[in-house]
Design a protein around this motif. Sequence first.
Motif, PDB file in Angstrom:
ATOM      1  N   ILE A   1      -0.225  56.021  85.497  1.00  0.00           N
ATOM      2  CA  ILE A   1      -0.496  56.604  84.172  1.00  0.00           C
ATOM      3  C   ILE A   1       0.954  57.603  83.857  1.00  0.00           C
ATOM      4  O   ILE A   1       1.268  57.488  82.450  1.00  0.00           O
ATOM      5  N   ALA A   2       1.405  58.204  84.527  1.00  0.00           N
ATOM      6  CA  ALA A   2       2.468  59.242  84.239  1.00  0.00           C
ATOM      7  C   ALA A   2       3.767  58.584  83.988  1.00  0.00           C
ATOM      8  O   ALA A   2       4.574  58.648  83.230  1.00  0.00           O
ATOM      9  N   LEU A  18      -2.411  66.434  87.889  1.00  0.00           N
ATOM     10  CA  LEU A  18      -3.892  66.153  87.902  1.00  0.00           C
ATOM     11  C   LEU A  18      -4.111  64.865  89.014  1.00  0.00           C
ATOM     12  O   LEU A  18      -5.172  65.161  89.622  1.00  0.00           O
ATOM     13  N   GLY A  19      -3.240  64.274  89.281  1.00  0.00           N
ATOM     14  CA  GLY A  19      -3.519  62.888  90.174  1.00  0.00           C
ATOM     15  C   GLY A  19      -3.116  63.456  91.533  1.00  0.00           C
ATOM     16  O   GLY A  19      -3.786  63.011  92.465  1.00  0.00           O
ATOM     17  N   ARG A  77       2.085  67.059  83.902  1.00  0.00           N
ATOM     18  CA  ARG A  77       0.505  67.610  83.990  1.00  0.00           C
ATOM     19  C   ARG A  77      -0.227  66.194  84.505  1.00  0.00           C
ATOM     20  O   ARG A  77      -1.208  66.572  85.196  1.00  0.00           O
ATOM     21  N   THR A  78       0.243  65.018  84.173  1.00  0.00           N
ATOM     22  CA  THR A  78      -0.505  64.024  84.622  1.00  0.00           C
ATOM     23  C   THR A  78      -0.513  63.986  86.291  1.00  0.00           C
ATOM     24  O   THR A  78      -1.488  63.434  87.013  1.00  0.00           O
ATOM     25  N   TRP A 102      -6.711  57.548  93.439  1.00  0.00           N
ATOM     26  CA  TRP A 102      -6.673  58.441  92.312  1.00  0.00           C
ATOM     27  C   TRP A 102      -5.322  58.709  91.978  1.00  0.00           C
ATOM     28  O   TRP A 102      -4.714  58.704  90.938  1.00  0.00           O
ATOM     29  N   GLN A 115       4.928  71.902  83.640  1.00  0.00           N
ATOM     30  CA  GLN A 115       3.525  71.217  83.001  1.00  0.00           C
ATOM     31  C   GLN A 115       3.883  71.055  81.324  1.00  0.00           C
ATOM     32  O   GLN A 115       2.952  70.374  80.885  1.00  0.00           O
ATOM     33  N   PHE A 121      -2.909  57.834  88.632  1.00  0.00           N
ATOM     34  CA  PHE A 121      -2.490  58.654  87.919  1.00  0.00           C
ATOM     35  C   PHE A 121      -0.842  58.526  87.704  1.00  0.00           C
ATOM     36  O   PHE A 121      -0.190  59.016  86.826  1.00  0.00           O
ATOM     37  N   ARG A 145       4.477  66.172  79.680  1.00  0.00           N
ATOM     38  CA  ARG A 145       3.451  65.528  79.837  1.00  0.00           C
ATOM     39  C   ARG A 145       3.052  64.839  81.103  1.00  0.00           C
ATOM     40  O   ARG A 145       2.075  64.638  81.743  1.00  0.00           O
ATOM     41  N   PRO A 146       4.056  63.873  81.609  1.00  0.00           N
ATOM     42  CA  PRO A 146       3.955  63.265  82.748  1.00  0.00           C
ATOM     43  C   PRO A 146       3.773  63.968  83.925  1.00  0.00           C
ATOM     44  O   PRO A 146       3.083  63.768  84.895  1.00  0.00           O
ATOM     45  N   GLN A 164       3.389  57.237  80.700  1.00  0.00           N
ATOM     46  CA  GLN A 164       3.703  58.374  79.672  1.00  0.00           C
ATOM     47  C   GLN A 164       5.390  58.435  79.461  1.00  0.00           C
ATOM     48  O   GLN A 164       5.894  58.876  78.782  1.00  0.00           O
TER      49      GLN A 164
END
Length: 456
Positions: free
Chosen positions: A137-138, A90-91, A86-87, A130, A80, A134, A83-84, A141
């Motif tokens: 988004i990851a 979350l997803g 963690r994303t 979702w 974690q 994400f 950063r990707p 990132q």
Amino acid sequence: MDFNTSLILPILIALWVVRMLRQFLSLPLRAPRLSRQLDWIWVPGAALLALSFFLKSDLFDEAYLVFVLSVIGLVLLRTQDYRPARTLLLGLAPYALYSLIELLVALVGKTLLKSYDEVFDTSQGFAVIWLFTFGLIARNQKKHLEQERLEREREIEDKRRIEAENSQLERMVAERTATLTRQAQELQHTLDELKTTQDQLIQSEKMASLGELTAGIAHEIQNPLNFVTNFSDVSAELVQELLEEQQRPDRDPDLEAELLNDLKQNLEKIHHHGQRAASIVRGMLEHSRQSTGERQATDLNNLADEYLRLAYHGLRAKNKAFNATINTFFDPAVGSIQAVGQDLGRVLLNLFTNAFYAVQKRQEAQGAGFVPTVSVVTRRTGAGDVEIRVKDNGTGIPEEVQQKIFQPFFTTKPTGEGTGLGLSLSYDIVTKGHSGTIEVESTEGQGTEFIVTLPG
């Protein structure tokens, strides 16, 4: 016993997901031990597949899915700090929660699962959207972090290259400094005296580097020092011969007289070259000394006429056979200007002396048919400034050296006839001391004209 083939596809998907996760998170580099452990993710699926030989259940594939999601979640928790990851965690959370709830409800009873079939379908769709969102988004990132990494690598490479270039430059500077040090040591005690004036001599607009200055000083002063050393050695030998001759019973008066005469000539030459070295030192001290005189009203025409005669008669005192035609035009409108008369007179004397020297050298080269001529003109310009023009029909200055004549120790005169400080000193007096300009126009073999412009 029936074989439940529905587990084969989840096992293959799990292997594919693990492969993609390794690439996305760079697990072999970031967590190599965890990456090796993921190789066994198929084992629970294979165990459930074997168990399906004996137990018929539709929940094995859902249970394996929850297991795989849990493993992926643990991997994301372990990484974690990325950063990707963690994303993605979350997803993944809503889809993992949905799968766990669906498995628990199915264990309670399929009737309950069918009763809320629409709710679970909607929840599953939301969880998938979702997770997909994400995931994008990851991925963005990761691309951004990759770009940052590449930029950092480029910066590190640029820094390394700059450090290498700096190291190379420092090495070259060290080598150059070592060379200058060796040259400086050759000046011995005389250079120690000259060091006190170096700060004033080093002018960025006049010198290309400290090495050029040191080399110029060494070149100018080394010749008279060599003469002094050589004639001293010869004189010592003459004295020794004279002593030996005096100790002989049959002394030769003529030989003694000859030795004494040679010794006298050597001492005169030592004195001459010693004075030459001393004049160079005095010239440097004079060049470095800043004038403290105050500006006063100075009659420029009288000043020019006085120093013109002084320069001419000074040269005539050295060479009585020399004669030159002098043409002057002193504009009465020039009048008086605010100037330091002593410093400005030094400039004029230097320009006049150089002009007479140039015409004398051309006369020596061409013979009696040549008429040496020096012209001096003063006038007030339309802008209110005053102008002094010193023109001669002498040897002229080659075009390639005209830009260097105001540099210290640069001279076109033979060794022993000039230190190269006169024009440099004149340039400083005119430009720095009086906020004026000094220019030169010359044609080799025809003559030279210096133009001095001063504020009126």
